[in-house]
Scaffold this active site. Sequence first.
Site, PDB file in Angstrom:
ATOM      1  N   LYS A   9       3.721   8.480  -6.721  1.00 29.42           N
ATOM      2  CA  LYS A   9       4.178   7.502  -5.737  1.00 29.42           C
ATOM      3  C   LYS A   9       4.552   6.181  -6.412  1.00 29.42           C
ATOM      4  O   LYS A   9       4.718   5.165  -5.740  1.00 29.42           O
ATOM      5  CB  LYS A   9       3.094   7.265  -4.689  1.00 29.42           C
ATOM      6  CG  LYS A   9       2.677   8.531  -3.952  1.00 29.42           C
ATOM      7  CD  LYS A   9       1.454   8.303  -3.073  1.00 29.42           C
ATOM      8  CE  LYS A   9       0.863   9.630  -2.618  1.00 29.42           C
ATOM      9  NZ  LYS A   9      -0.439   9.446  -1.933  1.00 29.42           N
ATOM     10  N   ARG A  12       1.299  -5.891   4.123  1.00 32.11           N
ATOM     11  CA  ARG A  12      -0.149  -5.963   3.870  1.00 32.11           C
ATOM     12  C   ARG A  12      -0.504  -6.393   2.450  1.00 32.11           C
ATOM     13  O   ARG A  12      -1.686  -6.504   2.117  1.00 32.11           O
ATOM     14  CB  ARG A  12      -0.798  -4.615   4.191  1.00 32.11           C
ATOM     15  CG  ARG A  12      -0.840  -4.358   5.689  1.00 32.11           C
ATOM     16  CD  ARG A  12      -1.332  -2.978   6.019  1.00 32.11           C
ATOM     17  NE  ARG A  12      -2.754  -2.814   5.805  1.00 32.11           N
ATOM     18  CZ  ARG A  12      -3.399  -1.668   6.008  1.00 32.11           C
ATOM     19  NH1 ARG A  12      -2.745  -0.616   6.411  1.00 32.11           N
ATOM     20  NH2 ARG A  12      -4.677  -1.593   5.806  1.00 32.11           N
ATOM     21  N   ARG A  38     -10.307   9.537   5.518  1.00 32.34           N
ATOM     22  CA  ARG A  38      -8.933   9.519   6.023  1.00 32.34           C
ATOM     23  C   ARG A  38      -8.813  10.285   7.330  1.00 32.34           C
ATOM     24  O   ARG A  38      -9.453  11.320   7.516  1.00 32.34           O
ATOM     25  CB  ARG A  38      -7.973  10.145   4.986  1.00 32.34           C
ATOM     26  CG  ARG A  38      -8.059   9.541   3.599  1.00 32.34           C
ATOM     27  CD  ARG A  38      -7.755   8.055   3.583  1.00 32.34           C
ATOM     28  NE  ARG A  38      -6.426   7.766   4.067  1.00 32.34           N
ATOM     29  CZ  ARG A  38      -5.324   7.801   3.325  1.00 32.34           C
ATOM     30  NH1 ARG A  38      -5.401   8.107   2.048  1.00 32.34           N
ATOM     31  NH2 ARG A  38      -4.158   7.515   3.851  1.00 32.34           N
TER      32      ARG A  38
END
Length: 287
Positions: free
Chosen positions: A54, A119, A277
């Site tokens: 990622k 964020r 999660r």
Amino acid sequence: MPELPEVETIRLGLQKYLVGHRIVNVQVRAPKLFQGNPEDVIGAKVKDIRRVGKGLIIDLDNGFSMAIHIKLTGQLIYRGDETKNVQVSKEKVGQVPSNATHVIFTLDKKAVLYYNDRRRFGWIKVLATDQVGNLPFFREMGPEPPVAKEMEGKALTLEKFKEILTKSNTAVKPLIMDQKKIGGIGNIYANDALFMAGIDPRRKANTLTAKEMEALYKAILFVMEKSFKYGGASELNFVNALGQEGEYQNHALVYGKEGEKCPKDQTVIKKFFLGGRGTYMCSYHQK
DNA sequence: AGTATCCTGGAA
DNA sequence: TTCCAGGATACT
């Protein structure tokens, strides 16, 4: 953001529009997000855009690179002459710069690259190109599902996938999301792939049969390819390099669908927490 | 293996 | 007002 399909979508956009531009100036509004010396990138030309898991790497022609992780709400938005008429999804991302814009790269030919991050979890690190691989995040990245081409890292084969699962007695969902084991899978695609393969996310990885492991491997590739074709999942903040949203969120299987019907029948999808999660599953079709 | 932490904003 | 969010890490 952003999991492998979303980051790859951004990479492709930057490859097309950003490569070849010279960085004229850098304005850092949130110093915490920008590590390294801005002077090291000013005056350099963008040579290549790479992706590892990622993570993104912008290679410059002066021996420096920018390693970037956009975490949950980062955006890299390019504006230039050739994108003037591009329709931007919504006002939330349409206006750049905004109060979520933390780094502004002024480019040549009247173009600009904005780094937004609502964020502020993401980071941009400036360092010598040959040092990028030494960052723990990149060095420890596991093999990646061969979803979009351009594999920078190691490709995850079915054999390797089986080996990873067989060696672990932890729950299968957190395992496939562990970037050190497998690169690129996040919460959306872990949930949907496990549904597609009919596997309970809590199953210990080493209890899966060879058939189940193969089904899960194929499901991971399938849901990620599907998302890539839809331009990624814009569940929260994801936009591509031109500020446009993807469509996968409208085609998700179980992710975010607590209380709704299972795609296969009338069973109600339940949600619980696993490894911290949110986890969504159909208890009838996932065993 | 589970929990707190970095943050902000949208929804319940 | 509280809870929750596509991530990753550093703790217990």
